[in-house]
Design a protein around this motif. Structure first.
Motif: not given
Length: 395
Positions: A224-233
């Protein structure tokens, strides 16, 4: 002489794991970039990435029998060969489903590599050096995984070049496996039927269920950190470069403290160190949720979190080995890998759903909640481990 042989064996095994981490770390961003160039949607891009973890889950129930029948070396060699063939096959045809199948095959091959090396290392390592040796395993995988994305830059010369370079490196390390003397796990259990396998899974879960939780939590976090966080960031106003630095800071933190935590777990006990690490990780991720709009403070918080929770997978494997009777070590390693894969599959989906349903929630609140749950179970689990010499019959 025995120590020299074991040292040589450990070096070969951690080297092959480093190259495995390198290929995995390369494939995630590389294929995402190549598909993005083709105009593929983010959802389909993410679906293609799940091929690796689906391959792991599909092959897991069938891995133990060949390991017990043929030994560690043939299983690792077979897994490595499958990865090498798949890597060299990527340039042959650029297709969504063809690459999905290749990723699935790499998941199967990598799982054979990891299952064989994990079980072999935990089998020949003494309790006093088990945490150290498994931390070296995690350290070298982390180094490989962190350097793999650098291969993405080679697509400026040729889209095929990163796959070829990775395949050649895997082939070089794979050759050294033939210098190892084969060994076998404990042979006191039956592996002749699906029913026996299910009963063995049940029995191993009775001993080591608590140790599977950290591997699940780490899989959830990593994917989730590699897949979702960039979107949230991006939503919080961070630039792509700042997001990349944050992701790298977590990886570097995990690499820096992997070995020291392994040594500390040998000295003070795996469960105690894991409980402290999980609690500290929960606090740090919750703190990150409060300061996720302050870049430099967030960077420090994520780096510290990486130093601690970046070792939960290797610590979980070491803890499982402490709890598990030796004849159930292959089964326990399988279940650790399955728990990691389940976390990796559910992490991006649940993380994305949480951000979609609760727009005001921070990504790090979701991660903190998962680690808080695992931490509470660790502190609430007050019972003593089952005695290894009092194993219940499987029938």
């Amino acid at each position: 002489m025995v120590n020299i042989r074991e040292s040589f064996r450990l070096r070969i095994l951690v080297s092959i794991i480093a190259i495995s981490g390198f290929s995995q770390g390369m494939l995630l961003p590389l294929i995402a970039v190549l598909f993005e160039r083709e105009g593929m949607s983010a959802s389909l891009n993410g679906l293609n990435a799940t091929g690796l973890y689906i391959g792991i889950l599909l092959v897991s129930p069938f891995m133990e029998r060949p390991l017990r029948q043929f030994g560690y070396k043939p299983v690792i060699i077979g897994g490595g060969l499958l990865v090498i063939v798949a890597l060299f096959s990527f340039p042959l045809w650029k297709s969504f489903w063809f690459w999905f199948i290749l990723r699935l095959l790499i998941g199967i091959g990598d799982h054979a590599l990891h299952f064989g090396t994990q079980t072999w290392i935990t089998s020949f390592s003494s309790p006093e050096r088990r945490g150290r040796n498994i931390s070296l395993y995690g350290l070298f995988f982390g180094l490989g995984f962190a350097t793999g994305p650098l291969m993405t830059g080679l697509i400026h010369y040729s889209e095929s070049l990163p796959f070829i370079v990775s395949g050649v490196l895997c082939l070089i390390c794979w050759v050294f496996l033939f210098f190892l003397k084969n060994d076998f796990p404990e042979q006191q259990v039956e592996t002749n039927s699906t029913w026996e396998t299910l009963k063995r899974f049940r029995e191993a879960s009775r001993y080591g269920w608590i140790a599977f939780l950290p591997t699940f939590a780490y899989g959830f976090l990593e994917a989730s950190f590699n897949g979702i966080y960039p979107i949230y960031g991006v939503r919080t106003g961070l630039s792509v470069q700042e997001i990349s630095v944050i992701l790298m800071s977590f990886a570097i933190g995990g690499i820096v403290f992997q070995f020291p935590l392994g040594v500390l777990s040998d000295k003070y006990g795996r469960k105690r160190v894991l409980a402290v690490v999980l609690l500290a990780g929960t606090v740090l991720f919750f703190s990150a949720a409060l300061i996720d709009h302050l870049y430099y403070l967030l960077l420090v918080s994520i780096f510290l979190a990486g130093m601690l929770v970046g070792s939960t997978f290797s610590l979980g494997i070491s803890f499982m080995t402490d709890l598990m009777p030796r004849q159930f070590l292959p089964t326990g390693n399988l279940l650790c890998g399955m728990a990691f894969s389940i976390g990796s599959l559910t992490g991006p989906y649940l993380g994305g759903m949480a951000l979609q349903l609760f727009e005001s929630i921070s990504f790090f609140t979701v991660i903190s909640a998962i680690f808080a749950l695992v931490t509470m179970i660790f502190f609430w689990y007050g019972g003593k481990p089952l005695k290894k010499d009092n194993i219940l019959p499987l029938d």
